[in-house]
Design a protein around this motif. Sequence first.
Motif, PDB file in Angstrom:
ATOM      1  N   GLY A  21     -88.076 -11.212  53.630  1.00 23.83           N
ATOM      2  CA  GLY A  21     -86.949 -11.247  54.543  1.00 23.83           C
ATOM      3  C   GLY A  21     -86.398  -9.856  54.795  1.00 23.83           C
ATOM      4  O   GLY A  21     -86.982  -8.859  54.383  1.00 23.83           O
ATOM      5  N   ALA A  22     -85.240  -9.822  55.489  1.00 25.21           N
ATOM      6  CA  ALA A  22     -84.581  -8.574  55.901  1.00 25.21           C
ATOM      7  C   ALA A  22     -85.512  -7.771  56.804  1.00 25.21           C
ATOM      8  O   ALA A  22     -86.409  -8.320  57.447  1.00 25.21           O
ATOM      9  CB  ALA A  22     -84.119  -7.768  54.690  1.00 25.21           C
ATOM     10  N   PHE A  23     -85.338  -6.449  56.881  1.00 29.10           N
ATOM     11  CA  PHE A  23     -86.295  -5.631  57.639  1.00 29.10           C
ATOM     12  C   PHE A  23     -86.583  -4.322  56.907  1.00 29.10           C
ATOM     13  O   PHE A  23     -86.575  -3.242  57.481  1.00 29.10           O
ATOM     14  CB  PHE A  23     -85.849  -5.377  59.087  1.00 29.10           C
ATOM     15  N   TYR A  24     -86.828  -4.475  55.594  1.00 33.73           N
ATOM     16  CA  TYR A  24     -87.176  -3.337  54.744  1.00 33.73           C
ATOM     17  C   TYR A  24     -88.432  -3.659  53.936  1.00 33.73           C
ATOM     18  O   TYR A  24     -88.708  -4.818  53.629  1.00 33.73           O
ATOM     19  CB  TYR A  24     -86.049  -3.019  53.754  1.00 33.73           C
ATOM     20  N   ALA A  25     -89.128  -2.587  53.576  1.00 40.00           N
ATOM     21  CA  ALA A  25     -90.256  -2.715  52.653  1.00 40.00           C
ATOM     22  C   ALA A  25     -90.212  -1.526  51.701  1.00 40.00           C
ATOM     23  O   ALA A  25     -89.771  -0.437  52.073  1.00 40.00           O
ATOM     24  CB  ALA A  25     -91.577  -2.731  53.414  1.00 40.00           C
ATOM     25  N   MET A  26     -90.658  -1.765  50.484  1.00 43.97           N
ATOM     26  CA  MET A  26     -90.810  -0.687  49.507  1.00 43.97           C
ATOM     27  C   MET A  26     -92.296  -0.442  49.310  1.00 43.97           C
ATOM     28  O   MET A  26     -93.082  -1.391  49.192  1.00 43.97           O
ATOM     29  CB  MET A  26     -90.168  -1.073  48.183  1.00 43.97           C
ATOM     30  N   ALA A  27     -92.654   0.829  49.269  1.00 46.53           N
ATOM     31  CA  ALA A  27     -94.062   1.181  49.090  1.00 46.53           C
ATOM     32  C   ALA A  27     -94.193   2.239  47.999  1.00 46.53           C
ATOM     33  O   ALA A  27     -93.345   3.132  47.879  1.00 46.53           O
ATOM     34  CB  ALA A  27     -94.648   1.706  50.396  1.00 46.53           C
ATOM     35  N   ARG A  28     -95.265   2.106  47.216  1.00 48.94           N
ATOM     36  CA  ARG A  28     -95.604   3.122  46.213  1.00 48.94           C
ATOM     37  C   ARG A  28     -96.629   4.057  46.826  1.00 48.94           C
ATOM     38  O   ARG A  28     -97.656   3.619  47.353  1.00 48.94           O
ATOM     39  CB  ARG A  28     -96.151   2.461  44.958  1.00 48.94           C
ATOM     40  N   LEU A  29     -96.346   5.361  46.764  1.00 43.97           N
ATOM     41  CA  LEU A  29     -97.207   6.373  47.380  1.00 43.97           C
ATOM     42  C   LEU A  29     -97.912   7.200  46.318  1.00 43.97           C
ATOM     43  O   LEU A  29     -97.397   7.365  45.201  1.00 43.97           O
ATOM     44  CB  LEU A  29     -96.376   7.304  48.270  1.00 43.97           C
ATOM     45  N   PRO A  30     -99.060   7.767  46.639  1.00 45.58           N
ATOM     46  CA  PRO A  30     -99.790   8.614  45.683  1.00 45.58           C
ATOM     47  C   PRO A  30     -99.232  10.038  45.646  1.00 45.58           C
ATOM     48  O   PRO A  30     -99.918  11.014  45.965  1.00 45.58           O
ATOM     49  CB  PRO A  30    -101.226   8.576  46.215  1.00 45.58           C
ATOM     50  N   VAL A  31     -97.946  10.155  45.275  1.00 45.96           N
ATOM     51  CA  VAL A  31     -97.285  11.465  45.163  1.00 45.96           C
ATOM     52  C   VAL A  31     -96.478  11.489  43.868  1.00 45.96           C
ATOM     53  O   VAL A  31     -96.140  10.440  43.316  1.00 45.96           O
ATOM     54  CB  VAL A  31     -96.360  11.747  46.371  1.00 45.96           C
ATOM     55  N   ASP A  32     -96.144  12.694  43.409  1.00 45.59           N
ATOM     56  CA  ASP A  32     -95.376  12.829  42.164  1.00 45.59           C
ATOM     57  C   ASP A  32     -93.902  12.499  42.343  1.00 45.59           C
ATOM     58  O   ASP A  32     -93.275  11.922  41.462  1.00 45.59           O
ATOM     59  CB  ASP A  32     -95.496  14.264  41.611  1.00 45.59           C
ATOM     60  N   ASP A  33     -93.348  12.917  43.470  1.00 41.96           N
ATOM     61  CA  ASP A  33     -91.904  12.825  43.650  1.00 41.96           C
ATOM     62  C   ASP A  33     -91.606  12.605  45.131  1.00 41.96           C
ATOM     63  O   ASP A  33     -91.806  13.505  45.951  1.00 41.96           O
ATOM     64  CB  ASP A  33     -91.241  14.122  43.156  1.00 41.96           C
ATOM     65  N   THR A  34     -91.129  11.409  45.474  1.00 42.79           N
ATOM     66  CA  THR A  34     -90.911  11.108  46.894  1.00 42.79           C
ATOM     67  C   THR A  34     -89.708  11.858  47.470  1.00 42.79           C
ATOM     68  O   THR A  34     -89.614  12.030  48.681  1.00 42.79           O
ATOM     69  CB  THR A  34     -90.755   9.597  47.127  1.00 42.79           C
ATOM     70  N   ASP A  35     -88.779  12.312  46.628  1.00 39.63           N
ATOM     71  CA  ASP A  35     -87.709  13.175  47.140  1.00 39.63           C
ATOM     72  C   ASP A  35     -88.305  14.438  47.742  1.00 39.63           C
ATOM     73  O   ASP A  35     -87.936  14.863  48.844  1.00 39.63           O
ATOM     74  CB  ASP A  35     -86.728  13.546  46.015  1.00 39.63           C
ATOM     75  N   VAL A  36     -89.226  15.040  47.011  1.00 41.59           N
ATOM     76  CA  VAL A  36     -89.882  16.264  47.485  1.00 41.59           C
ATOM     77  C   VAL A  36     -90.763  15.954  48.688  1.00 41.59           C
ATOM     78  O   VAL A  36     -90.758  16.683  49.692  1.00 41.59           O
ATOM     79  CB  VAL A  36     -90.720  16.892  46.345  1.00 41.59           C
ATOM     80  N   PHE A  37     -91.511  14.857  48.623  1.00 41.18           N
ATOM     81  CA  PHE A  37     -92.427  14.497  49.712  1.00 41.18           C
ATOM     82  C   PHE A  37     -91.662  14.221  51.006  1.00 41.18           C
ATOM     83  O   PHE A  37     -92.060  14.693  52.083  1.00 41.18           O
ATOM     84  CB  PHE A  37     -93.249  13.276  49.309  1.00 41.18           C
ATOM     85  N   CYS A  38     -90.580  13.464  50.925  1.00 37.31           N
ATOM     86  CA  CYS A  38     -89.830  13.121  52.141  1.00 37.31           C
ATOM     87  C   CYS A  38     -89.185  14.344  52.780  1.00 37.31           C
ATOM     88  O   CYS A  38     -89.100  14.437  54.013  1.00 37.31           O
ATOM     89  CB  CYS A  38     -88.777  12.067  51.825  1.00 37.31           C
ATOM     90  N   GLN A  39     -88.761  15.285  51.953  1.00 36.15           N
ATOM     91  CA  GLN A  39     -88.229  16.537  52.504  1.00 36.15           C
ATOM     92  C   GLN A  39     -89.349  17.359  53.133  1.00 36.15           C
ATOM     93  O   GLN A  39     -89.178  17.952  54.208  1.00 36.15           O
ATOM     94  CB  GLN A  39     -87.523  17.331  51.408  1.00 36.15           C
ATOM     95  N   TRP A  40     -90.519  17.377  52.497  1.00 39.04           N
ATOM     96  CA  TRP A  40     -91.676  18.104  53.037  1.00 39.04           C
ATOM     97  C   TRP A  40     -92.082  17.543  54.392  1.00 39.04           C
ATOM     98  O   TRP A  40     -92.434  18.300  55.300  1.00 39.04           O
ATOM     99  CB  TRP A  40     -92.833  17.996  52.037  1.00 39.04           C
TER     100      TRP A  40
END
Length: 388
Positions: free
Chosen positions: A308-327
Amino acid sequence: MPASPIRKLVPFAETAKKKGVKVYHLNIGQPDIETPKMALDAVRHFDFKVLEYSHSAGNESYRRKLSTYYKKVGIDVNFQQIIVTTGGSEAILFGFMSCLDAGDEVIIPEPFYANYNGFAVAANVVVRPLTSNIDSGFALPPMAEFEKLITPRTRAIVICNPNNPTGYLYSREEMDTLKELIIKYNLYLFSDEAYRDFCYSGQHISAMNLQGAEDNVLMMDTISKRYSACGGRIGALVTRNQAVLDTVMKFAQARLSPPSFAQILGEAATDLPADYFNETKAEYLKRRDVLVSRLNRMPGVFCPNPGGAFYAMARLPVDDTDVFCQWLLESFTHENSTVMLAPAGGFYGTPGLGKKEVRLAYVLNTGDLNKAMDCLEKALEIYPGRTN
């Protein structure tokens, strides 16, 4: 007060846009579905000479219409059991401040809507997170795991159903488990039901329908997602507990009244035809299927299918998604475009969790969603911090 994981990367997105980069926003639950015209027209054509305060509980005419809407979705309440709030956010904050004293504790299955942390800070209460796992699709942990966290200061359990950020839809069995817990330990259940109209697999079980626990349940609601009216800032706190209503009313009076124009909009929206949500829900379902299938085809990525809702959570092959999302916003483009995601660490209360996960809001049309997924797929191929 913690920073919002949803909004903290906005400065980087703004910088990218100034460079002429197209940013696909999957970081925030801002639907692109049009707000219903008849509801907007009610505001445009409303005839008044003075823009007055409403009743602190909200206009009676609107509360009566809301009670009719709730009855249509199987929730039997009267207008006196509804207090209109400034967004669902105020309903949650009023619930915390009315039912808990400073230093009291609430248990929240994590990952959870990040602003619950902010409301807890404002109310001076303590969040005790209980971890649900991406590999189980974020199912509710067993009752025994809740009981391990219950202390003499525990006063409430907080859920969001369907869930933000995971999209998980709680089953009848899980809701019965929660009912057993709140009755056994005399706790409140705060049920955030902002996304009830968007369920794709299974039936929505409202906490308001947990028989025998009527005095323990507070429901939080909003028109933001239901009618794509986020900027209206109109929500509701609903409970059958009169003592709670009397206490919430003191906070409602202290802030005088909820916004007038958006109450007009919300009242008009309750007159939408019964099939209004069919098209909207079908559109979100189509978007969900595009997003989840694209994500799970990417090497090293895992995304459970949201109910339900309109969100999904995904696991990515990265060390730190804070760093990845900023990159993604600072250093990456694909065909002069990039994608903005919400790092999942901010949706967890337990430090260190969610570092490999992101939340994605499928609030864009399928064409733009596919282009956003093209960006993410290319980014993961070349990201220096990729882990496999």
